[in-house]
Design an enzyme around this catalytic site. Structure first.
Site, short mmCIF file in Angstrom:
data_model
loop_
_atom_site.label_atom_id
_atom_site.label_comp_id
_atom_site.label_asym_id
_atom_site.label_seq_id
_atom_site.Cartn_x
_atom_site.Cartn_y
_atom_site.Cartn_z
CG ASP A 1 -2.15 0.83 1.10
OD1 ASP A 1 -2.49 1.23 -0.03
OD2 ASP A 1 -2.80 1.08 2.13
CG HIS B 1 -7.34 -2.20 -4.37
ND1 HIS B 1 -8.53 -1.59 -3.98
CD2 HIS B 1 -7.13 -3.20 -3.49
CE1 HIS B 1 -9.02 -2.21 -2.92
NE2 HIS B 1 -8.18 -3.19 -2.60
CG HIS C 1 -6.04 -2.10 0.50
ND1 HIS C 1 -6.98 -1.53 -0.32
CD2 HIS C 1 -5.09 -1.14 0.71
CE1 HIS C 1 -6.62 -0.29 -0.62
NE2 HIS C 1 -5.49 -0.03 0.00
CG HIS D 1 -5.12 3.12 -3.93
ND1 HIS D 1 -3.77 3.42 -3.85
CD2 HIS D 1 -5.47 2.62 -2.71
CE1 HIS D 1 -3.35 3.14 -2.62
NE2 HIS D 1 -4.35 2.65 -1.92
#
Length: 445
Positions: A173, A259, A273, A256
């Site tokens: 992340d 993702h 995540h 993101h």
């Protein structure tokens, strides 16, 4: 557009910081009773400490056991528990989804919130937003709140006893923070608070990236010994504070958004995540046609700590055209952060970038897999520590047809045109979402 920088009111980090939780809350002038929204592991490890620290300041507390996913229904249940406890402060203790839920509960009830991450699997603790998922586990929305947490307290003695996979996912992340922040600053995109990035936010995002490269491997070794060291302290700060401030006050981009697209693929649901963000970052670098040296540095780091670099690593080896189209359409949906990129992004372009990322990751992983026997210091703990590639080492043992190429040999356009998608040959125990024992599997708790 105004520049906006935001941060939690207070950030506290160190070994056995939980012992001071009650005192830290009182220092901010907050009153009880407290409702602690906590994952199962946090309850098992910290219940006794919570009783002592709140008793020391004369504050009553109740515990609400997190249900496992940050959904609208879970938030409603938490709000009801807080009302029944007459709570005046909400404390979240656990992983990113626990903390997202605690922030949502506090926002709905207009209460102050304290975040106490027991794992560092994402940069969620410092932020003023929650990622909400559907009951099926797909991304649903971001909820943006008026203010950041009143207190973020990180107990590194607890982090040092957490599964290494969680720490590595947090690195994934955080790895994207600098690259997404730079994109938003360069294009003038709004950050997560609706303003422009400040130089301070960019500096923190860059420091986050440099800290990951310098301390990532040493931090994993600290978890092997279950004792915090200086490398772990710096890495935890990078995963939590630097990345949290960097992404929120600079902005998000393709990593993101990809993702979010990947969450529509059921095969990825076992991945965390940060693991999906890490693959999304590689695709972002391909989308932007970043220099080979940049992509090689990211791939080298990812392999050294065990982050995903291929489709197979995130649970969708040899994906169908239909699956990739579904992921790409979600990633490129209107309003997604991928449109902060300095080019017009279409689903077709996202698919091309993901395929290129998988091809580059496959070649680089092959070289690292061949070198894995050079270092077994933490092989049984998380993933082989692989030395940076100094020369092609693949030969007859290579099963993926890279024919001894360097990781980034050839143009990225040729990687994008790769006709086949190959699956990583990392051992099952080192691939996120595959072969993890119950001790290391992720429930976000």
């Amino acid at each position: 557009m105004l520049k906006v920088f935001c941060a939690p009111t207070r950030y506290t980090q160190g070994p056995h910081a939980t012992d001071q939780l009650g005192a830290e809350i009182r220092t901010l002038g907050l009153e009880g009773p407290a409702i602690i929204v906590a994952g199962r592991s946090a309850i098992r490890l910290l219940s006794e400490t919570w009783s002592k620290t709140f008793a020391a300041v004369g504050m009553r507390h109740a515990i609400y056991s997190f249900g496992g996913e940050c959904t609208a229904a879970e938030i409603r249940r938490g709000c009801q528990a807080a009302r029944e406890a007459n709570a005046r402060v909400v404390v979240g203790a656990g992983g990113g989804k626990v903390l997202d839920t605690a922030r949502a509960i506090a926002s709905d009830l207009s209460l102050p919130v304290v975040n106490c991450p027991t794992i560092t699997s994402s940069d969620a603790p410092c932020s003023a937003l929650s990622v909400i998922y559907t009951d099926a586990g797909a991304w649903e929305e971001y909820r943006i709140y008026r203010r950041n947490p009143d207190l973020v307290l990180v107990d590194t003695a607890v982090i040092a006893r957490s599964p290494a996979r969680h720490l590595v996912a947090g690195m994934g992340d955080a790895l994207a923070t600098w690259f997404e922040a730079k994109v938003c600053a360069d294009t003038g995109a709004k950050n997560m608070r609706g303003g422009a990035s400040t130089r301070s936010a960019l500096a923190l995002a860059e420091l986050c990236y440099k800290t990951l490269l310098a301390d990532g491997v040493a931090a994993i070794e600290a978890l092997q010994h279950q004792e915090p060291n200086e490398g772990l302290e710096r890495l935890v700060e990078a995963n939590t504070l630097l990345s949290g401030l960097g992404f929120e006050s600079s902005g998000l981009a393709a990593a993101h958004a990809i993702h979010n697209g990947l969450t529509t693929a059921p095969g990825t649901h076992a991945c965390m995540h940060g693991e999906k963000v890490a693959f999304g970052l590689i695709a972002q670098l391909m989308l932007e046609s970043q220099p080979k040296s940049v992509v090689e540095e990211v791939l080298t780091f990812s392999n050294s700590v065990g982050l995903p670099t291929t489709f197979g690593d995130i649970g969708i080896g040899n994906p169908s055209q239909e699956l990739l189209e579904m992921v790409a359409k979600r990633a490129a949906a209107a309003g997604e952060t991928i449109h902060n990129e300095p080019l017009s992004v279409t689903p077709a372009l996202v698919m091309e970038a993901m395929r290129a990322a998988d091809s580059a990751g496959t070649v680089c992983s092959c070289i690292f897999s061949a070198q894995a026997s050079r270092s077994r210091a933490i092989a049984r703990f998380i993933s082989p520590i692989r030395a940076p590639p100094v020369a092609p080492v693949c030969g007859p043992v290579c099963t993926r047809g890279c024919r001894g190429r360097s990781p980034m040999e050839g143009s990225f356009s040729s990687l994008r045109r790769a006709g086949t998608v190959r699956q990583s040959n990392r051992p099952a125990w080192s691939r996120p979402g595959r072969g993890y024992s119950p001790r290391t599997s992720c429930s976000g708790s």
